[in-house]
Design a protein around this motif. Sequence first.
Motif, PDB file in Angstrom:
ATOM      1  N   HIS A 263      87.120  30.577  29.789  1.00 39.13           N
ATOM      2  CA  HIS A 263      87.927  31.006  28.652  1.00 39.13           C
ATOM      3  C   HIS A 263      87.262  30.605  27.344  1.00 39.13           C
ATOM      4  N   ASP A 264      87.772  31.106  26.207  1.00 37.65           N
ATOM      5  CA  ASP A 264      87.032  31.092  24.933  1.00 37.65           C
ATOM      6  C   ASP A 264      85.557  31.359  25.229  1.00 37.65           C
ATOM      7  N   ALA A 265      85.349  32.441  25.958  1.00 36.29           N
ATOM      8  CA  ALA A 265      84.067  32.699  26.613  1.00 36.29           C
ATOM      9  C   ALA A 265      83.056  33.402  25.720  1.00 36.29           C
TER      10      ALA A 265
ATOM     11  N   MET B  97      86.989  25.643  31.327  1.00 35.45           N
ATOM     12  CA  MET B  97      87.729  25.748  32.584  1.00 35.45           C
ATOM     13  C   MET B  97      89.047  24.968  32.493  1.00 35.45           C
ATOM     14  N   TYR B  98      90.051  25.449  33.222  1.00 31.25           N
ATOM     15  CA  TYR B  98      91.389  24.870  33.158  1.00 31.25           C
ATOM     16  C   TYR B  98      91.959  24.497  34.526  1.00 31.25           C
ATOM     17  N   ALA B  99      91.328  24.959  35.615  1.00 34.28           N
ATOM     18  CA  ALA B  99      91.958  24.859  36.930  1.00 34.28           C
ATOM     19  C   ALA B  99      92.205  23.427  37.401  1.00 34.28           C
ATOM     20  N   CYS B 100      91.481  22.447  36.854  1.00 30.90           N
ATOM     21  CA  CYS B 100      91.697  21.059  37.274  1.00 30.90           C
ATOM     22  C   CYS B 100      92.983  20.477  36.690  1.00 30.90           C
ATOM     23  N   GLY B 101      93.600  21.212  35.753  1.00 26.86           N
ATOM     24  CA  GLY B 101      94.868  20.748  35.196  1.00 26.86           C
ATOM     25  C   GLY B 101      94.866  20.461  33.710  1.00 26.86           C
ATOM     26  N   PHE B 102      93.807  20.838  32.986  1.00 26.86           N
ATOM     27  CA  PHE B 102      93.753  20.576  31.546  1.00 26.86           C
ATOM     28  C   PHE B 102      94.924  21.230  30.821  1.00 26.86           C
ATOM     29  N   GLU B 103      95.535  20.469  29.908  1.00 28.13           N
ATOM     30  CA  GLU B 103      96.595  20.989  29.048  1.00 28.13           C
ATOM     31  C   GLU B 103      96.308  20.550  27.617  1.00 28.13           C
ATOM     32  N   TRP B 104      96.206  21.530  26.770  1.00 27.63           N
ATOM     33  CA  TRP B 104      95.824  21.282  25.379  1.00 27.63           C
ATOM     34  C   TRP B 104      96.832  20.371  24.678  1.00 27.63           C
ATOM     35  N   ASN B 105      96.319  19.345  23.996  1.00 26.00           N
ATOM     36  CA  ASN B 105      97.111  18.401  23.207  1.00 26.00           C
ATOM     37  C   ASN B 105      98.104  17.592  24.029  1.00 26.00           C
TER      38      ASN B 105
ATOM     39  N   ASN C 225      98.109  25.405  29.847  1.00 26.02           N
ATOM     40  CA  ASN C 225      97.065  25.560  30.844  1.00 26.02           C
ATOM     41  C   ASN C 225      96.820  27.052  31.035  1.00 26.02           C
ATOM     42  N   GLU C 226      95.596  27.488  30.775  1.00 30.95           N
ATOM     43  CA  GLU C 226      95.298  28.921  30.744  1.00 30.95           C
ATOM     44  C   GLU C 226      94.341  29.347  31.858  1.00 30.95           C
ATOM     45  N   ALA C 227      94.399  28.672  33.009  1.00 34.99           N
ATOM     46  CA  ALA C 227      93.455  28.954  34.091  1.00 34.99           C
ATOM     47  C   ALA C 227      93.486  30.409  34.536  1.00 34.99           C
ATOM     48  N   ALA C 228      94.653  31.037  34.493  1.00 34.21           N
ATOM     49  CA  ALA C 228      94.792  32.396  35.007  1.00 34.21           C
ATOM     50  C   ALA C 228      94.605  33.479  33.947  1.00 34.21           C
ATOM     51  N   ALA C 229      94.320  33.095  32.705  1.00 33.92           N
ATOM     52  CA  ALA C 229      94.152  34.087  31.642  1.00 33.92           C
ATOM     53  C   ALA C 229      92.895  34.924  31.880  1.00 33.92           C
ATOM     54  N   ALA C 230      92.940  36.186  31.461  1.00 38.80           N
ATOM     55  CA  ALA C 230      91.814  37.100  31.628  1.00 38.80           C
ATOM     56  C   ALA C 230      91.032  37.242  30.318  1.00 38.80           C
TER      57      ALA C 230
ATOM     58  N   CYS D 146      88.269  19.755  32.418  1.00 42.36           N
ATOM     59  CA  CYS D 146      87.629  20.413  33.549  1.00 42.36           C
ATOM     60  C   CYS D 146      86.169  20.765  33.305  1.00 42.36           C
ATOM     61  N   GLY D 147      85.720  20.680  32.061  1.00 35.21           N
ATOM     62  CA  GLY D 147      84.327  20.976  31.756  1.00 35.21           C
ATOM     63  C   GLY D 147      84.085  22.429  31.405  1.00 35.21           C
ATOM     64  N   PHE D 148      82.814  22.746  31.199  1.00 31.74           N
ATOM     65  CA  PHE D 148      82.389  24.106  30.919  1.00 31.74           C
ATOM     66  C   PHE D 148      81.740  24.687  32.163  1.00 31.74           C
ATOM     67  N   GLY D 149      81.980  25.969  32.385  1.00 32.23           N
ATOM     68  CA  GLY D 149      81.417  26.623  33.552  1.00 32.23           C
ATOM     69  C   GLY D 149      80.594  27.837  33.187  1.00 32.23           C
ATOM     70  N   VAL D 150      79.824  28.318  34.162  1.00 29.12           N
ATOM     71  CA  VAL D 150      79.034  29.526  33.999  1.00 29.12           C
ATOM     72  C   VAL D 150      79.134  30.355  35.277  1.00 29.12           C
ATOM     73  N   SER D 151      79.279  31.656  35.106  1.00 31.01           N
ATOM     74  CA  SER D 151      79.227  32.611  36.209  1.00 31.01           C
ATOM     75  C   SER D 151      78.127  33.620  35.920  1.00 31.01           C
ATOM     76  N   THR D 152      77.602  34.232  36.957  1.00 33.67           N
ATOM     77  CA  THR D 152      76.548  35.237  36.793  1.00 33.67           C
ATOM     78  C   THR D 152      76.971  36.541  37.447  1.00 33.67           C
ATOM     79  N   ALA D 153      76.366  37.639  36.969  1.00 31.32           N
ATOM     80  CA  ALA D 153      76.688  38.959  37.511  1.00 31.32           C
ATOM     81  C   ALA D 153      75.526  39.915  37.260  1.00 31.32           C
ATOM     82  N   PRO D 154      75.418  40.961  38.068  1.00 40.35           N
ATOM     83  CA  PRO D 154      74.352  41.952  37.859  1.00 40.35           C
ATOM     84  C   PRO D 154      74.670  42.934  36.734  1.00 40.35           C
TER      85      PRO D 154
END
Length: 375
Positions: free
Chosen positions: A50-52, A67-75, A341-346, A82-90
């Motif tokens: 997110h904020d990608a 990333m948010y899935a570990c349970g991060f909640e703002w403020n 917690n915005e783990a499921a946001a698109a 949860c840290g920053f993540g990276v995904s790859t795609a063709p």
Amino acid sequence: MPVRHVLTVLLLALSTLLGTTPTATANGGGRTPGPGAHPRSFTISGIDLHDAHIAKFDGAYYMYGSMYACGFEWNVYGTPWCGFGVSTAPTPRGPWSAPKQLFDPATVDPWTDDSWQGTCGGTGQGCFNPRMIRRSGWGLDDGAFILWFNSPRHYTISRTNAYNAMGCASAAGPCGPGVTPNGSYTKPELAICKGNGDFGFIDSGTRGDPPALVCTLPGTAQLNIEQIDPSGTGGQGIGVRKVAGLRNVEGPGGYWDPRTGQYILTYADPACGYCTGTPIGYATAPSLYAGWSAPDNIGWSAPANGRRIFNGNSCGGQPRTVAVLDGQPWQIIDLWLGTRNEAAAATHLVPLSYRPAPGVAGDGLVWRPPLALHC
């Protein structure tokens, strides 16, 4: 005519009547534009980034985000980070790989000697806006990757700038001190972007010049722009303050438009945390560091942003930054859920095309913004 062809014709006719188009998703669904066709907006869902930002390196696409899935909640005090993540795609439409961390939140934050977990979790202030740049065609020109991000806690502690720069082994990490090759950490020295806020990068339209950091400042949330140094880990003191006189904006990003010879800057207007439907505005300039303007508005009690807004709700989300992929600029939008917690946001991407709009406020003519979001 075969039945399947009849059905296809009927579906296309119905779509035309209803004004709808098929939507592409992260798993490669929907339609891919054919040769010569205009690109269409699409949504990346099911990816906890997110904020990608999305970039293309060596023929592959990389998506970076918080990333948010570990349970991060703002403020929320004591929240895990949860840290920053990276995904790859063709392709930008996917399929996207499962995110992997760019660095371990348990490692040391060299500026505080605490862990990044303590800096970014702890008080719940978080760390945001991971942006990967590459020293290629400018500066040291050695192909090294550098991850930038902001840590609001740094600013809270001593009013230093909130930004961080980490050398990375590759476009997919890992990043930070001890990593081979190019692992490092730098607290950037900045003269113009020395606050705490959202930020992005704009590539220069002049060959050999480094990118520019576009940043928001705390309090008034004005926009500033500063050229980064040859190492890509700090500023040069070259730039502009109070871009177009804008205030209370965030989520900046931009690009050079060679067709019109203009830099285009977009931003959320006004600033609003995790909002579902933030207006998006624009500003333009012939130079990265001079001449920025946004359309004025006139009239008794007229809203100041009445003409600089080119979409009233950003497709139901919040603008984050701009990515230029294969020469096409894309507006990146977080489709927030409105929760801590915005783990499921698109994430939604909309193609941008700038066509200068004639006219000024008070000329009595129809106003057509030069940018549009075809959601």
